[in-house]
Enzyme design. Structure first.
Site, PDB file in Angstrom:
ATOM      1  N   ARG A 240       0.841  -1.195   0.000  1.00 24.38           N
ATOM      2  CA  ARG A 240       0.000   0.000   0.000  1.00 24.38           C
ATOM      3  C   ARG A 240       0.873   1.240   0.000  1.00 24.38           C
ATOM      4  O   ARG A 240       1.974   1.232   0.577  1.00 24.38           O
ATOM      5  CB  ARG A 240      -0.852   0.065   1.276  1.00 24.38           C
ATOM      6  CG  ARG A 240      -2.170  -0.637   1.196  1.00 24.38           C
ATOM      7  CD  ARG A 240      -3.155   0.110   0.285  1.00 24.38           C
ATOM      8  NE  ARG A 240      -4.413  -0.590   0.192  1.00 24.38           N
ATOM      9  CZ  ARG A 240      -4.697  -1.561  -0.697  1.00 24.38           C
ATOM     10  NH1 ARG A 240      -3.803  -1.929  -1.586  1.00 24.38           N
ATOM     11  NH2 ARG A 240      -5.882  -2.140  -0.715  1.00 24.38           N
ATOM     12  N   GLU A 269      -1.682   8.310  -4.051  1.00 23.68           N
ATOM     13  CA  GLU A 269      -1.970   7.949  -5.440  1.00 23.68           C
ATOM     14  C   GLU A 269      -3.385   8.401  -5.812  1.00 23.68           C
ATOM     15  O   GLU A 269      -4.245   8.452  -4.926  1.00 23.68           O
ATOM     16  CB  GLU A 269      -1.796   6.430  -5.655  1.00 23.68           C
ATOM     17  CG  GLU A 269      -2.718   5.574  -4.813  1.00 23.68           C
ATOM     18  CD  GLU A 269      -2.415   4.076  -4.949  1.00 23.68           C
ATOM     19  OE1 GLU A 269      -1.265   3.664  -4.755  1.00 23.68           O
ATOM     20  OE2 GLU A 269      -3.358   3.335  -5.264  1.00 23.68           O
ATOM     21  N   HIS A 287      -0.929   0.786  -9.706  1.00 24.55           N
ATOM     22  CA  HIS A 287      -1.762  -0.077  -8.840  1.00 24.55           C
ATOM     23  C   HIS A 287      -2.476  -1.159  -9.661  1.00 24.55           C
ATOM     24  O   HIS A 287      -3.702  -1.253  -9.660  1.00 24.55           O
ATOM     25  CB  HIS A 287      -2.774   0.791  -8.061  1.00 24.55           C
ATOM     26  CG  HIS A 287      -3.244   0.134  -6.785  1.00 24.55           C
ATOM     27  ND1 HIS A 287      -3.512   0.832  -5.628  1.00 24.55           N
ATOM     28  CD2 HIS A 287      -3.505  -1.156  -6.489  1.00 24.55           C
ATOM     29  CE1 HIS A 287      -3.917   0.010  -4.691  1.00 24.55           C
ATOM     30  NE2 HIS A 287      -3.919  -1.212  -5.186  1.00 24.55           N
TER      31      HIS A 287
HETATM   32  C1  8YV Z   1      -6.976  -3.527  -5.946  1.00 20.18           C
HETATM   33  C2  8YV Z   1      -5.586  -4.104  -4.108  1.00 20.18           C
HETATM   34  O1  8YV Z   1      -8.082  -4.087  -5.402  1.00 20.18           O
HETATM   35  O2  8YV Z   1      -6.983  -5.864  -3.467  1.00 20.18           O
HETATM   36  C3  8YV Z   1      -6.312  -4.908  -3.109  1.00 20.18           C
HETATM   37  O3  8YV Z   1      -6.217  -4.568  -1.908  1.00 20.18           O
HETATM   38  O4  8YV Z   1      -4.888  -3.215  -3.785  1.00 20.18           O
HETATM   39  C4  8YV Z   1      -5.802  -4.380  -5.544  1.00 20.18           C
HETATM   40  O5  8YV Z   1      -6.065  -5.686  -5.834  1.00 20.18           O
HETATM   41  C5  8YV Z   1      -7.216  -3.435  -7.348  1.00 20.18           C
HETATM   42  O6  8YV Z   1      -6.108  -2.861  -7.876  1.00 20.18           O
HETATM   43  C6  8YV Z   1      -8.503  -2.665  -7.635  1.00 20.18           C
HETATM   44  O7  8YV Z   1      -8.540  -1.445  -6.962  1.00 20.18           O
END
Ligand code: 8YV
Length: 332
Positions: A240, A269, A287
């Protein structure tokens, strides 16, 4: 036939998956792939029984104040640091996420970033595209070996373990640090050794961050931690934004000790700090850790399963498959 319940899907996603909701409820889908502002989110959630949320939709006590209708929110993602789970539980709102279905795909992307950063793929690719290549030069774009080196993993959950398992093919030594040490059988399965955080920083040739974001983990990789890393190390953040102090990281990429970084997530971001953008030795992706057609579909379908179950709709009635605030299970 759509029933009387109302659902808000705050981001456009696969229409045929949303159709599964439309069979049972009146569904509003936001036209824009953009987080609604706090006021729009609060107002929108007050008008529906359930919502499918994107990861930047922040739901807290303020968002929920005065909301007597909402019963469930389904995050399309495994991380849920956008949700104040205590506030949702206090309001009796079920919260769900999408674990498991994205584990292997995200581990693949961690390796894509690690390999691209260590072998300078981004820089080299830009060089060829710019028409600068005049012929093979023996000492050009010298990178860092991956095979036979030490892979460090900070945060050894499902995705961390999937990253570790892949290291066997590269003959790497794998070390990890985690809130708690894994069972010996799991350690054996991923051939990973538990070490202190200090040892992890000092010994990793390649360090992958895979811990969830919590206020305690904010800037867990700050200037001091970066200075404690091995000279020539490669850092990958696919956990993250906010785990790393991005400005301090840019300095460590510019002045040492880091050789390179592969980053899929950023503080603030979609904005990326100018200092990082200036680093040729940083590979930056927007991401996309879970972004394959199959996995994003599986995530969307799991979020729909969760929401249908939470709202007692269709054949999904029962407990949501990935309920986060499990204390709400029996209160229904
Ligand atoms: C995002 C992610 O969900 O699942 C998570 O926590 O960070 C990624 O898989 C995906 O990029 C859609 O926002």
């Amino acid at each position: 036939m759509a029933g009387t319940l109302k659902i808000w899907v705050t981001r456009p996603l696969f229409d045929d998956v949303i159709d599964r909701l439309r069979e049972h409820a009146q569904v509003r889908v936001s036209a824009q792939d953009k987080a609604p502002d706090a006021q729009a989110l609060k107002q929108g959630l007050a008008e529906v029984d359930g919502a499918l949320l994107g990861l930047s939709d922040r739901v807290d006590a303020d968002t929920l104040a005065g909301n007597t209708r909402l019963k469930a929110v389904a995050n399309v993602g495994v991380g849920y640091n956008n949700l104040d789970i205590d506030a949702l539980t206090a309001a009796g709102v079920m919260a769900t996420n999408t674990p498991d279905v994205l584990t292997e795909t995200t581990a693949d992307h961690a390796w894509a970033l690690l390999m691209a950063a260590a072998r300078r793929v981004g820089e080299a690719e830009r060089y060829v595209r710019a028409g600068h290549w005049q012929g093979l030069r023996f000492d050009q774009f010298l990178g860092h070996d991956i095979h036979g080196r030490t892979l460090g993993i900070l945060g050894m959950g499902r995705i961390g373990r999937a990253v570790a398992r892949r290291a066997a093919g590269f003959g790497m030594r794998v070390i990890y640090h985690n809130r708690s040490q894994l069972d010996a059988s799991v350690e054996r399965e991923c051939a990973a050794h538990y070490v202190s955080r200090e040892a992890l920083l000092a010994q990793s040739d390649h360090l992958v961050l895979l811990l969830p974001y919590t206020p305690e983990a904010h800037h867990i990789i700050d200037a001091t931690a970066l200075a404690a890393m091995k000279p020539g190390a490669v850092l990958v953040n696919i956990g993250r934004g906010g785990l790393v102090d991005d400005v301090a990281l840019a300095a460590a990429l510019r002045d040492g000790p880091l050789a390179a970084a592969g980053l899929d997530v950023f503080e603030g971001e979609p904005n990326v700090c100018a200092e990082l953008l200036a680093c040729e030795n940083a590979v930056l992706t927007p991401h996309i850790g879970s972004a394959t057609e199959a996995t994003r579909r599986a995530m969307a379908n799991l979020a729909v399963d969760n929401l249908l179950a939470a709202l007692d709709l269709g054949q999904q009635a029962g407990d949501p498959p990935s309920l986060i605030n499990r204390e709400l299970k029996r209160k229904r």
